[in-house]
Design an enzyme around this catalytic site. Sequence first.
Site, PDB file in Angstrom:
ATOM      1  N   ARG A  51       0.932  -1.266  -0.009  1.00 38.68           N
ATOM      2  CA  ARG A  51       0.445  -0.172  -0.092  1.00 38.68           C
ATOM      3  C   ARG A  51       0.485   1.116   0.127  1.00 38.68           C
ATOM      4  NH1 ARG A  51      -3.469  -1.787   5.436  1.00 38.68           N
ATOM      5  NH2 ARG A  51      -3.992  -3.608   4.575  1.00 38.68           N
ATOM      6  N   ASP A  53       0.275   5.788   0.863  1.00 43.74           N
ATOM      7  CA  ASP A  53      -1.075   5.932   1.509  1.00 43.74           C
ATOM      8  C   ASP A  53      -0.913   7.122   0.417  1.00 43.74           C
ATOM      9  OD1 ASP A  53       0.054   5.111   3.913  1.00 43.74           O
ATOM     10  OD2 ASP A  53       1.435   6.548   4.239  1.00 43.74           O
ATOM     11  N   ARG A 199       8.690   7.765   5.530  1.00 43.26           N
ATOM     12  CA  ARG A 199       8.896   9.508   5.917  1.00 43.26           C
ATOM     13  C   ARG A 199       9.591   9.805   7.397  1.00 43.26           C
ATOM     14  NH1 ARG A 199       3.094   9.647   4.557  1.00 43.26           N
ATOM     15  NH2 ARG A 199       3.378  12.621   5.576  1.00 43.26           N
TER      16      ARG A 199
END
Length: 268
Positions: A51, A53, A199
Amino acid sequence: MARYQVTIAYDGTCFQGFQRQGGRARTVQAEIEAALERLGWSGSAILYAGRTDAGVHAAGQVIAFDLEWTHSDEALRHALNAYLPEDVAVKAVREVSPHFHPRYHAVGRAYTYRLYVAQERDPLRDRYAWRIWPDVDVPRMQAAARWIEGQHDFAAFGAPMKPGRSTVRRVYRASWEVLEDASLRFRIVANAFLYHMVRRLVYIQVLVGQAKLPPEAIGEALRGERDLPPGLAAARGLVLERVYYPEDGQGFEPLGESLTASGDEDCG
């Protein structure tokens, strides 16, 4: 009926992430499944390597699906691209074993993160890079990146998608480079990633580059010896560059060591 492995790229700016969410949320998965339905696909959900974001991009996301298709792989690529929106594109298609799973069979993932240093925003760069200020010391960030490589418990930098799952990951490469336009790009290759891991790592390395933390702060956090300030780098600078599989052969040579398969979900 055959199973197809498909490599896709997308600009994540206008998506609420990769995974279908129901309702009216625009997601990459929903767009791909809508295109497949126009080709006669009747499955319930495509398979995917990981996945991403909302706002995160991909150059080499991998998906798979079963489809009755009587034409060539190249024809399937063209047909899908004809029905996909402009911010999603199929780069490659190939028929694979009916047992292939893009997540469980992946042995490595590569992400890049791009940022630039400027006092004022630049609308032409902000779509794909995070603007930071004040300036950073790149050698300090390189020193911090060296602490990331190896097998560690990355609980200080992310969370598993499901409670109770392992937070141990093996990072094969982590480094910074200065590009021709003076922007900075972080490259990281690992067997898998935790939720928000890339991140978070970028954010902490920027603090190191701004002399707000020492380079060894990352190593101390990995050993559970230091609490780090909260924060994440902006989603728009992150790109899922590639997913590695055992059959890729020479694709593993630059990594310096063999990759170990991981069934953990990738969600950098």
